[in-house]
Design a protein around this motif. Structure first.
Motif, PDB file in Angstrom:
ATOM      1  N   THR A  33       0.830  -1.220   0.000  1.00  0.00           N
ATOM      2  CA  THR A  33       0.000   0.000   0.000  1.00  0.00           C
ATOM      3  C   THR A  33       0.863   1.269   0.000  1.00  0.00           C
ATOM      4  OG1 THR A  33      -0.219  -0.012   2.412  1.00  0.00           O
ATOM      5  CG2 THR A  33      -1.942  -1.129   1.144  1.00  0.00           C
ATOM      6  N   GLY A  34       2.079   1.175   0.529  1.00  0.00           N
ATOM      7  CA  GLY A  34       2.992   2.325   0.491  1.00  0.00           C
ATOM      8  C   GLY A  34       3.259   2.746  -0.950  1.00  0.00           C
ATOM      9  N   TYR A  37       0.656   5.128  -2.305  1.00  0.00           N
ATOM     10  CA  TYR A  37       0.873   6.524  -1.889  1.00  0.00           C
ATOM     11  C   TYR A  37       2.082   7.127  -2.617  1.00  0.00           C
ATOM     12  CZ  TYR A  37      -2.609   5.564   1.636  1.00  0.00           C
ATOM     13  OH  TYR A  37      -3.797   5.225   2.254  1.00  0.00           O
ATOM     14  N   ARG A  38       3.062   6.295  -2.885  1.00  0.00           N
ATOM     15  CA  ARG A  38       4.241   6.775  -3.627  1.00  0.00           C
ATOM     16  C   ARG A  38       3.854   7.149  -5.064  1.00  0.00           C
ATOM     17  NH1 ARG A  38       9.450   5.715  -1.510  1.00  0.00           N
ATOM     18  NH2 ARG A  38       9.332   4.827   0.583  1.00  0.00           N
ATOM     19  N   ARG A  89      10.783   4.978  -5.700  1.00  0.00           N
ATOM     20  CA  ARG A  89      11.717   4.814  -4.553  1.00  0.00           C
ATOM     21  C   ARG A  89      12.729   5.963  -4.511  1.00  0.00           C
ATOM     22  NH1 ARG A  89       8.965   1.342  -1.617  1.00  0.00           N
ATOM     23  NH2 ARG A  89       7.722   0.296  -3.150  1.00  0.00           N
ATOM     24  N   VAL A  97       6.430  11.775   0.434  1.00  0.00           N
ATOM     25  CA  VAL A  97       5.285  10.841   0.479  1.00  0.00           C
ATOM     26  C   VAL A  97       4.488  10.872   1.790  1.00  0.00           C
ATOM     27  CG1 VAL A  97       6.736   8.836   1.125  1.00  0.00           C
ATOM     28  CG2 VAL A  97       4.561   8.463  -0.007  1.00  0.00           C
ATOM     29  N   SER A  98       5.170  11.073   2.893  1.00  0.00           N
ATOM     30  CA  SER A  98       4.448  11.049   4.166  1.00  0.00           C
ATOM     31  C   SER A  98       3.415  12.176   4.226  1.00  0.00           C
ATOM     32  CB  SER A  98       5.437  11.154   5.331  1.00  0.00           C
ATOM     33  OG  SER A  98       4.776  10.896   6.530  1.00  0.00           O
ATOM     34  N   SER A 101       0.532  11.391   1.851  1.00  0.00           N
ATOM     35  CA  SER A 101      -0.349  10.346   2.387  1.00  0.00           C
ATOM     36  C   SER A 101      -1.136  10.818   3.605  1.00  0.00           C
ATOM     37  CB  SER A 101       0.463   9.086   2.733  1.00  0.00           C
ATOM     38  OG  SER A 101       1.343   9.357   3.805  1.00  0.00           O
ATOM     39  N   ARG A 107      -6.061   9.541   0.985  1.00  0.00           N
ATOM     40  CA  ARG A 107      -6.282   8.314   1.760  1.00  0.00           C
ATOM     41  C   ARG A 107      -7.581   7.630   1.355  1.00  0.00           C
ATOM     42  NH1 ARG A 107      -2.242   7.645   5.011  1.00  0.00           N
ATOM     43  NH2 ARG A 107      -2.982   5.556   5.371  1.00  0.00           N
ATOM     44  N   GLY A 127       1.439  -2.156   5.110  1.00  0.00           N
ATOM     45  CA  GLY A 127       1.283  -0.702   5.171  1.00  0.00           C
ATOM     46  C   GLY A 127       1.382  -0.165   6.586  1.00  0.00           C
ATOM     47  N   ARG A 128       0.504   0.785   6.879  1.00  0.00           N
ATOM     48  CA  ARG A 128       0.508   1.412   8.205  1.00  0.00           C
ATOM     49  C   ARG A 128      -0.818   1.236   8.928  1.00  0.00           C
ATOM     50  NH1 ARG A 128       4.536   1.986   5.792  1.00  0.00           N
ATOM     51  NH2 ARG A 128       6.150   3.589   5.917  1.00  0.00           N
ATOM     52  N   ASP A 129      -1.908   1.160   8.139  1.00  0.00           N
ATOM     53  CA  ASP A 129      -3.256   1.171   8.721  1.00  0.00           C
ATOM     54  C   ASP A 129      -4.092   0.002   8.213  1.00  0.00           C
ATOM     55  OD1 ASP A 129      -3.307   2.018   6.107  1.00  0.00           O
ATOM     56  OD2 ASP A 129      -4.902   3.480   6.403  1.00  0.00           O
ATOM     57  N   ILE A 130      -3.446  -1.077   7.811  1.00  0.00           N
ATOM     58  CA  ILE A 130      -4.201  -2.187   7.209  1.00  0.00           C
ATOM     59  C   ILE A 130      -5.074  -2.876   8.270  1.00  0.00           C
ATOM     60  CG2 ILE A 130      -4.078  -4.262   5.738  1.00  0.00           C
ATOM     61  CD1 ILE A 130      -2.826  -1.533   4.604  1.00  0.00           C
ATOM     62  N   ARG A 178       9.361  10.593   9.172  1.00  0.00           N
ATOM     63  CA  ARG A 178       8.181   9.852   8.704  1.00  0.00           C
ATOM     64  C   ARG A 178       7.476   9.133   9.863  1.00  0.00           C
ATOM     65  NH1 ARG A 178       8.338   6.149   3.914  1.00  0.00           N
ATOM     66  NH2 ARG A 178      10.544   5.722   4.167  1.00  0.00           N
ATOM     67  N   ASP A 182       3.751   9.867  10.405  1.00  0.00           N
ATOM     68  CA  ASP A 182       2.830   8.752  10.172  1.00  0.00           C
ATOM     69  C   ASP A 182       2.004   8.428  11.428  1.00  0.00           C
ATOM     70  OD1 ASP A 182       3.719   8.555   7.567  1.00  0.00           O
ATOM     71  OD2 ASP A 182       5.040   6.837   7.921  1.00  0.00           O
ATOM     72  N   LYS A 185      -1.051  11.178  11.976  1.00  0.00           N
ATOM     73  CA  LYS A 185      -2.034  11.445  10.912  1.00  0.00           C
ATOM     74  C   LYS A 185      -3.440  11.490  11.474  1.00  0.00           C
ATOM     75  CE  LYS A 185       0.398   9.700   6.995  1.00  0.00           C
ATOM     76  NZ  LYS A 185       0.980   8.477   6.541  1.00  0.00           N
TER      77      LYS A 185
END
Ligand code: DC
Length: 226
Positions: A33-34, A37-38, A89, A97-98, A101, A107, A127-130, A178, A182, A185
């Motif tokens: 998922t990152g 956002y990238r 990358r 990116v942070s 996102s 989002r 990801g971060r919020d999966i 980040r 992150d 958010k």
């Protein structure tokens, strides 16, 4: 019926590596998922759109096409039909990116896309919020963590292998920035889901990590089929 494995955690914990290995072993589809956002970040940079230009961002999101494809056994990322696997990358994208996102409109659109990508499939999504937001009912949830200095070391090494030259200091500063952004958010903040299994990989090899995670997923998957 789909089967969802959620892998969350801060940048540089090796989530991508373990996700790929587990996916191969268990025949699961990977969703990074990152990378979604990238892609939005890269598109904004290319079109010189700033964070304040809400109308332009809305328009960009209306037309954006992000696809993950496997080509010759390798995962590739496509943005509006173009292979951007390496470009997303870059330092420019990583530095921006942070913030991108953190935008609510971004989002909402990416979460919609991520959920569609998993529809009716057996997936491992990182990801971060999966586990907290995208799939709060995921079958298995892991939160992977590691000390920030160790993460910076790993990321420098990883970049080197990809032909991207970065210094330890700049990577460490970016990771710290980040992490903080992150976690704060308004929507989709990085946090540990109540029912997540937390793994600290600071002193762990990828093989040890695998040995720990694999049987947990296998057990849940067989229960899911009963
Ligand atoms: O995993 P990564 O480093 O490629 O992620 C890039 C950025 O995207 C990261 O700084 C936070 C953001 N991100 C997010 O907000 N939610 C996700 N599910 C995945 C990534």
């Amino acid at each position: 019926m789909s089967f969802i494995v959620a892998i969350d955690g801060p940048a540089g914990t090796g989530k991508g590596t373990i996700t790929k290995l587990l996916a191969e072993k268990l025949n699961l589809i990977t969703v990074d998922t990152g990378a979604t956002y990238r892609c939005v970040t890269l598109a904004m940079l290319k079109q010189h759109i700033s964070l304040e230009e809400a109308d332009k961002i809305t328009k960009l999101l209306e037309n954006i096409q992000i696809e993950f494809k496997k080509i010759d056994g390798k995962d590739r990322v496509f943005l509006n039909g173009k292979d951007v696997t390496m470009e997303i990358r870059s330092k420019e994208v990583t530095d921006f990116v942070s913030q991108v996102s953190s935008l609510i409109c971004v989002r909402l659109k990416m979460v919609e896309l991520q959920r569609k990508m998993a529809q009716g499939k057996d997936v491992i999504m990182e990801g971060r919020d999966i586990g907290t937001y995208v799939f709060p009912n995921a079958n298995v949830k892991f939160y992977i963590d590691a000390d920030v200095e160790e993460r910076a070391k790993r990321r420098v090494e990883q970049n080197k292998q990809k032909g991207i030259q970065t210094s330890y200091e700049e990577v460490l500063a970016n990771l710290k920035f980040r992490d903080q952004n992150d976690k704060q958010k308004e929507m989709g903040a990085l946090k540990v889901a109540e029912d997540a299994i937390v793994i600290d990989t600071t002193h762990m090899s990828i093989e040890e990590e695998m040995q720990m995670m694999l049987p947990i997923i296998q057990k849940r998957r067989s229960e899911n089929c009963e």
